[in-house]
Design an enzyme around this catalytic site. Sequence first.
Site, PDB file in Angstrom:
ATOM      1  N   MET A  45       0.850  -1.202   0.000  1.00  0.00           N
ATOM      2  CA  MET A  45       0.000   0.000   0.000  1.00  0.00           C
ATOM      3  C   MET A  45       0.881   1.246   0.000  1.00  0.00           C
ATOM      4  SD  MET A  45      -3.314  -0.784   2.509  1.00  0.00           S
ATOM      5  CE  MET A  45      -2.495  -0.279   3.970  1.00  0.00           C
ATOM      6  N   ILE A  64      -8.125   6.336   0.371  1.00  0.00           N
ATOM      7  CA  ILE A  64      -8.492   4.918   0.381  1.00  0.00           C
ATOM      8  C   ILE A  64      -7.227   4.087   0.131  1.00  0.00           C
ATOM      9  CG2 ILE A  64      -9.995   3.143  -0.609  1.00  0.00           C
ATOM     10  CD1 ILE A  64     -11.572   5.412   0.566  1.00  0.00           C
ATOM     11  N   PRO A  65      -6.437   3.817   1.183  1.00  0.00           N
ATOM     12  CA  PRO A  65      -5.255   2.973   0.995  1.00  0.00           C
ATOM     13  C   PRO A  65      -5.661   1.540   0.646  1.00  0.00           C
ATOM     14  CG  PRO A  65      -5.188   4.121   3.120  1.00  0.00           C
ATOM     15  CD  PRO A  65      -6.543   4.313   2.545  1.00  0.00           C
ATOM     16  N   HIS A  66      -4.958   0.953  -0.306  1.00  0.00           N
ATOM     17  CA  HIS A  66      -5.242  -0.418  -0.713  1.00  0.00           C
ATOM     18  C   HIS A  66      -4.067  -0.940  -1.545  1.00  0.00           C
ATOM     19  CE1 HIS A  66      -6.443   2.111  -4.061  1.00  0.00           C
ATOM     20  NE2 HIS A  66      -6.196   1.077  -4.835  1.00  0.00           N
ATOM     21  N   ALA A  67      -4.083  -2.229  -1.784  1.00  0.00           N
ATOM     22  CA  ALA A  67      -3.129  -2.865  -2.687  1.00  0.00           C
ATOM     23  C   ALA A  67      -3.915  -3.928  -3.457  1.00  0.00           C
ATOM     24  CB  ALA A  67      -1.959  -3.474  -1.910  1.00  0.00           C
TER      25      ALA A  67
END
Length: 152
Positions: A45, A64-67
């Site tokens: 992230m 919106i942190p994501h990976a």
Amino acid sequence: MDFLEALDGRIRILERVGEWVEAVRISGELLTADGLVAPSYVEQMIRTCQELGPYIAIAPGIAIPHARPEDGAKGLGLSLVVVREGVWFGSHNDPVRVLIAFASPDRSAHIDLLRQLANVLARAGDLTQAAARLGTPEEWKEYLRSILQDPL
């Protein structure tokens, strides 16, 4: 799975953080603590934002942190981190006061959850104002419940 079930109490309210990396790391650690992501997911992230820029700051005051699922997502879930003083990502949407981290184990498990997230994000201005006045996770859950029951 509905939004509040996916959030499952993973809410942290902070006055300030040193930098955006710390805020993203905290949002990911909430997911890691419940076994929804591997530590590698949290690192990805951060790395993705470093490489691609502050694209996760998607609306004024909201990130919106994501990976990707293959980066270590083990389950479907959310976390919410509120930084009352805000944190700078180098985005036109700074300062970010609300981070909603997102994890999905595949590319289709989260479709309904994304719809609910869109309903929450449709009130981005309200969310950032709420960051100044809501002081407990319980208040946040109740606030989010009201948004989800009365979408725009």
